[in-house]
Enzyme design. Structure first.
Site, short mmCIF file in Angstrom:
data_model
loop_
_atom_site.label_atom_id
_atom_site.label_comp_id
_atom_site.label_asym_id
_atom_site.label_seq_id
_atom_site.Cartn_x
_atom_site.Cartn_y
_atom_site.Cartn_z
N ASP A 58 0.83 -1.20 0.00
CA ASP A 58 0.00 0.00 0.00
C ASP A 58 0.87 1.25 0.00
OD1 ASP A 58 -2.12 -1.73 0.38
OD2 ASP A 58 -2.10 -1.47 2.56
N1 URA Z 1 -1.16 -6.01 3.95
C1 URA Z 1 -1.64 -4.75 3.96
O1 URA Z 1 -2.66 -4.47 4.59
N2 URA Z 1 -0.97 -3.83 3.27
C2 URA Z 1 0.15 -4.06 2.59
O2 URA Z 1 0.71 -3.16 1.99
C3 URA Z 1 0.64 -5.37 2.59
C4 URA Z 1 -0.04 -6.33 3.28
#
Ligand code: URA
Length: 246
Positions: A114
Site C-alpha cells: 500500500d
Molecule cells: N497487507 C496490507 O494491509 N498492506 C500491505 O501493503 C501489505 C499487506
C-alpha cells in the site's frame, strides 16, 4: 602445436567453475565445492570437477535450478518508504517504486505494498519468478510488523492465527505474536489486497504503521528506506527454492 593454458577457453569449452562464477552463482572455490558435492548438472548429467562447458550451448543447473548464461534478468530488493505508490506511473504525480530503481532494464514490482506501507518489495524483469512469488499456490511467506491500536488478547491472536472472516473469504492460517505493546508480528502467505490492515481492523486493532520485514528467505535490516540493492545469486537461488518447495 600450442597447448592451451588449462584455464583458457578451448574447443572443449571453459572450466565449469569459471563459467559458474561468471553467471554469478558463486566464487570459483564455492563452485568447486558445489561440483564436488554433486549438486551441479550439465545438460542433466551430474558434473565432475574438471568438466568443461560451452556457456552458449550447455545447460547448467544447481540443485535443479537452471541458470541462463546471459544474466538477462535482474531482481532488486527495495525498502519502500511510506508515501510511495507501487505502480509504474501515477496520474496524481505521486512518487512510484519504479522511480526509486534504475530505469534500465525496466523492472516491475512483485506484488504490491500500500501507499502507506513500508518495507521490503522485490522489483524484477523476471516474469516467471514474479508469477511464482505472487501466485497463492506457491504460498511464499511474508512477514509484517504492524504497529496497532491497543493490545490484542490471546484470544485475538489465536483468531489471527486460525483465520479471520473477511469480505473476500476467511484468511488462511497465519503466525501472529505480540512483540511489545501495540507491536504485532504477523506472517501470512496470501497476498490479498490490504490483508494485514483488514485482518487487524476486523479484530478491533487498527494498523497505524505497517512494515514488511521478510519475503520468504529474504531479510535486510540494513537496507535504508528508499534504498535498493540487486539480489545476490545465492538469494535468487534461495528464493527459487522457496517457491519450489512452497
Ligand atoms: N497487507 C496490507 O494491509 N498492506 C500491505 O501493503 C501489505 C499487506
Amino acid at each position: 602445436m600450442t597447448v592451451p593454458f588449462l584455464d583458457e577457453p578451448s574447443d572443449e569449452g571453459e572450466r565449469l567453475q569459471k563459467v559458474m562464477a561468471r553467471m554469478g552463482i558463486g566464487s570459483r572455490r564455492v563452485n568447486e565445492e558445489l561440483i564436488e558435492a554433486r549438486r551441479v548438472r550439465v545438460n542433466g548429467e551430474v558434473a565432475v570437477l574438471g568438466a568443461r562447458v560451452k556457456p552458449e550451448e550447455d545447460e547448467i543447473a544447481v540443485d535443479g535450478v537452471v541458470y541462463s548464461s546471459l544474466p538477462d534478468t535482474v531482481t532488486y530488493l527495495l525498502n519502500k518508504p511510506s508515501g510511495v505508490i507501487t505502480s509504474a506511473s501515477d496520474p496524481e504525480g505521486r512518487p512510484t517504486v519504479v522511480s526509486l530503481v534504475p530505469d534500465e532494464p525496466r523492472v516491475f514490482s512483485v506484488g504490491r505494498l500500500d501507499f502507506d506501507t513500508e518495507g521490503l518489495l522485490l522489483m524484477t524483469n523476471d516474469g516467471t519468478l514474479a508469477h511464482r512469488l505472487t501466485h497463492p499456490s506457491f504460498g511464499i511467506e511474508k512477514e509484517y510488523l504492524a504497529h496497532i491500536q491497543g493490545n490484542p488478547s490471546r484470544g485475538v491472536l489465536r483468531q489471527l492465527r486460525e483465520g479471520i472472516e473477511l469480505e473476500d473469504g476467511i484468511t488462511a492460517p497465519a503466525q501472529a505474536s505480540l512483540l511489545g505493546p501495540g507491536l504485532l508480528k504477523l506472517t501470512i502467505h496470501e497476498g490479498r489486497n490490504r490483508q494485514v490492515r483488514r485482518m487487524c481492523a476486523a479484530v478491533g486493532h487498527d494498523v497505524q504503521r505497517l512494515v514488511r520485514t521478510r519475503i520468504g528467505p529474504l531479510v535486510d535490516p540494513q537496507l535504508a528506506p528508499g534504498a535498493w540493492r540487486p539480489l545476490e545469486q545465492a538469494e535468487v537461488l534461495e528464493l527459487q527454492r522457496a517457491v519450489r518447495t512452497g
